[in-house]
Design an enzyme around this catalytic site. Structure first.
Site, PDB file in Angstrom:
ATOM      1  CD1 TRP A  10      -2.342  -1.856   0.216  1.00  0.00           C
ATOM      2  CD2 TRP A  10      -3.169  -0.968   2.101  1.00  0.00           C
ATOM      3  NE1 TRP A  10      -3.517  -2.511   0.503  1.00  0.00           N
ATOM      4  CE2 TRP A  10      -4.044  -1.986   1.661  1.00  0.00           C
ATOM      5  CE3 TRP A  10      -3.490  -0.278   3.274  1.00  0.00           C
ATOM      6  CZ2 TRP A  10      -5.216  -2.317   2.351  1.00  0.00           C
ATOM      7  CZ3 TRP A  10      -4.646  -0.607   3.961  1.00  0.00           C
ATOM      8  CH2 TRP A  10      -5.504  -1.615   3.498  1.00  0.00           C
ATOM      9  CE  LYS A  11       4.257   2.002  -4.430  1.00  0.00           C
ATOM     10  NZ  LYS A  11       5.369   2.383  -5.281  1.00  0.00           N
ATOM     11  CG  HIS A  93       9.911  -0.553  -1.994  1.00  0.00           C
ATOM     12  ND1 HIS A  93       9.985   0.631  -2.688  1.00  0.00           N
ATOM     13  CD2 HIS A  93       8.898  -1.257  -2.555  1.00  0.00           C
ATOM     14  CE1 HIS A  93       9.041   0.651  -3.631  1.00  0.00           C
ATOM     15  NE2 HIS A  93       8.374  -0.496  -3.566  1.00  0.00           N
ATOM     16  CD  GLU A  95       8.235   3.739  -3.553  1.00  0.00           C
ATOM     17  OE1 GLU A  95       7.625   3.455  -2.516  1.00  0.00           O
ATOM     18  OE2 GLU A  95       7.726   3.613  -4.694  1.00  0.00           O
ATOM     19  CD  GLU A 164       8.954  -3.934  -6.121  1.00  0.00           C
ATOM     20  OE1 GLU A 164       7.759  -4.252  -6.235  1.00  0.00           O
ATOM     21  OE2 GLU A 164       9.331  -2.956  -5.465  1.00  0.00           O
ATOM     22  CB  SER A 213       3.692  -0.682 -13.890  1.00  0.00           C
ATOM     23  OG  SER A 213       4.212   0.569 -13.457  1.00  0.00           O
ATOM     24  N   GLY A 234       1.996  -2.505  -6.175  1.00  0.00           N
ATOM     25  CA  GLY A 234       1.856  -1.201  -5.543  1.00  0.00           C
ATOM     26  C   GLY A 234       0.497  -0.593  -5.835  1.00  0.00           C
ATOM     27  N   GLY A 235       0.464   0.332  -6.773  1.00  0.00           N
ATOM     28  CA  GLY A 235      -0.749   1.095  -7.071  1.00  0.00           C
ATOM     29  C   GLY A 235      -2.007   0.249  -7.234  1.00  0.00           C
TER      30      GLY A 235
HETATM   31  C1  PEP Z   1       5.857  -1.275  -5.473  1.00  0.00           C
HETATM   32  O1  PEP Z   1       5.753  -0.206  -4.895  1.00  0.00           O
HETATM   33  O2  PEP Z   1       6.395  -2.238  -4.909  1.00  0.00           O
HETATM   34  C2  PEP Z   1       5.321  -1.389  -6.834  1.00  0.00           C
HETATM   35  C3  PEP Z   1       5.594  -2.451  -7.530  1.00  0.00           C
HETATM   36  O3  PEP Z   1       4.561  -0.333  -7.276  1.00  0.00           O
HETATM   37  P1  PEP Z   1       3.663  -0.273  -8.622  1.00  0.00           P
HETATM   38  O4  PEP Z   1       2.933  -1.599  -8.721  1.00  0.00           O
HETATM   39  O5  PEP Z   1       2.732   0.872  -8.379  1.00  0.00           O
HETATM   40  O6  PEP Z   1       4.584  -0.069  -9.751  1.00  0.00           O
END
Ligand code: PEP
Length: 251
Positions: A10-11, A93, A95, A164, A213, A234-235
């Site tokens: 969910w971040k 991660h 981020e 990722e 994504s 993520g999103g």
């Molecule tokens: C993530 O934050 O681990 C991720 C994969 O984000 P997204 O699916 O939004 O690219």
């Protein structure tokens, strides 16, 4: 045979109003043909645990401290997470690597701290766009993985790895299934090449998730690749319909 795993990240999203219907929808979407988990911000973990209680759904944190306890304001230890039944902790991660300057050894030490308390670390690795364009993907991923393999040693088989590519996270730009498979195979080979008895078996048993994504529309073709054992989402994990379809695509 590795059972697939889909993990929602969910971040720093969510609210009490939004969480309840999202968690209820995920619970109602069962049964899934794979393991499903949600990694939510710390204040919401109790709510996730309650919503998933009595089900096979799992939950996790998005980080954990490298420290056991002490004067580390703002940190949350693996012991605290474990006490409440936390199953997973995402570590490394991109981020956190980028905004909190977390290096390979710190990430490896966090993975070790999580495992010491029975929390499975989901160790993220992946290259930036500049690194991919410079042909450095393999070297970067192997370097990130090497720290964790050496630090976890004989326990390396207990982690989950998430590939990722940084250029695919939150950008709408997904690695092709072939690009994902190529790096996943490389990760599995690196695990198999680690020192110690049983490295090949450990490599075969380790789940390697793809993240970047992933959407309902592309999940099935990515998950169909032989070394892709599910996804870190993520999103799309904030949208119940999308997330449920992604979970359904993993079988
Ligand atoms: C993530 O934050 O681990 C991720 C994969 O984000 P997204 O699916 O939004 O690219």
């Amino acid at each position: 045979m590795r059972r697939k795993l889909v993990v929602g990240n969910w971040k720093m999203h969510g609210s009490r109003a939004a969480n309840e219907p999202l968690l209820a929808a995920i619970a109602q979407g069962r049964p899934y043909g794979c393991d499903v988990a949600v990694c939510a911000p710390f204040p919401y973990l109790a709510e996730v645990a309650l919503a998933f209680a009595g089900s096979d759904l799992r939950w996790g944190a998005q980080d954990c401290s490298v420290h056991e306890q002490g004067a580390y304001t703002g940190e949350v230890s693996a012991a605290m997470l474990a006490e409440f039944g936390c199953r997973y902790a995402i570590v490394g991660h991109s981020e956190r690597r980028q905004y909190h300057h977390e290096g390979d050894q710190l990430v490896a030490d966090k993975a070790k701290a999580a495992l010491a308390r029975g929390v499975t670390p989901i160790v993220c690795v992946g290259e930036s766009l500049a690194q991919r364009e410079a042909g450095e993907t393999a070297a970067v991923v192997k370097r990130q993985l090497s720290a964790v393999i050496h630090t976890l040693a004989h326990c390396a088989g207990e982690m989950v790895v998430a590939y990722e590519p940084v250029w695919a996270i939150g950008t709408g730009r997904t690695a092709t299934p072939e690009q994902a498979q190529e790096v996943h195979a490389l990760i599995r080979a690196a695990l198999a090449g680690a020192d110690g008895a049983g490295a090949a078996a450990i490599a075969q048993g380790t789940r390697i998730l793809y993240g970047g994504s992933v959407k309902a529309a592309n999940a099935a073709e990515i998950f169909a690749k032989p070394d892709v054992d599910g996804g870190l989402i993520g999103g799309a994990s904030l949208d119940p319909a999308q997330f449920i379809q992604i979970c359904q695509a993993a079988r």
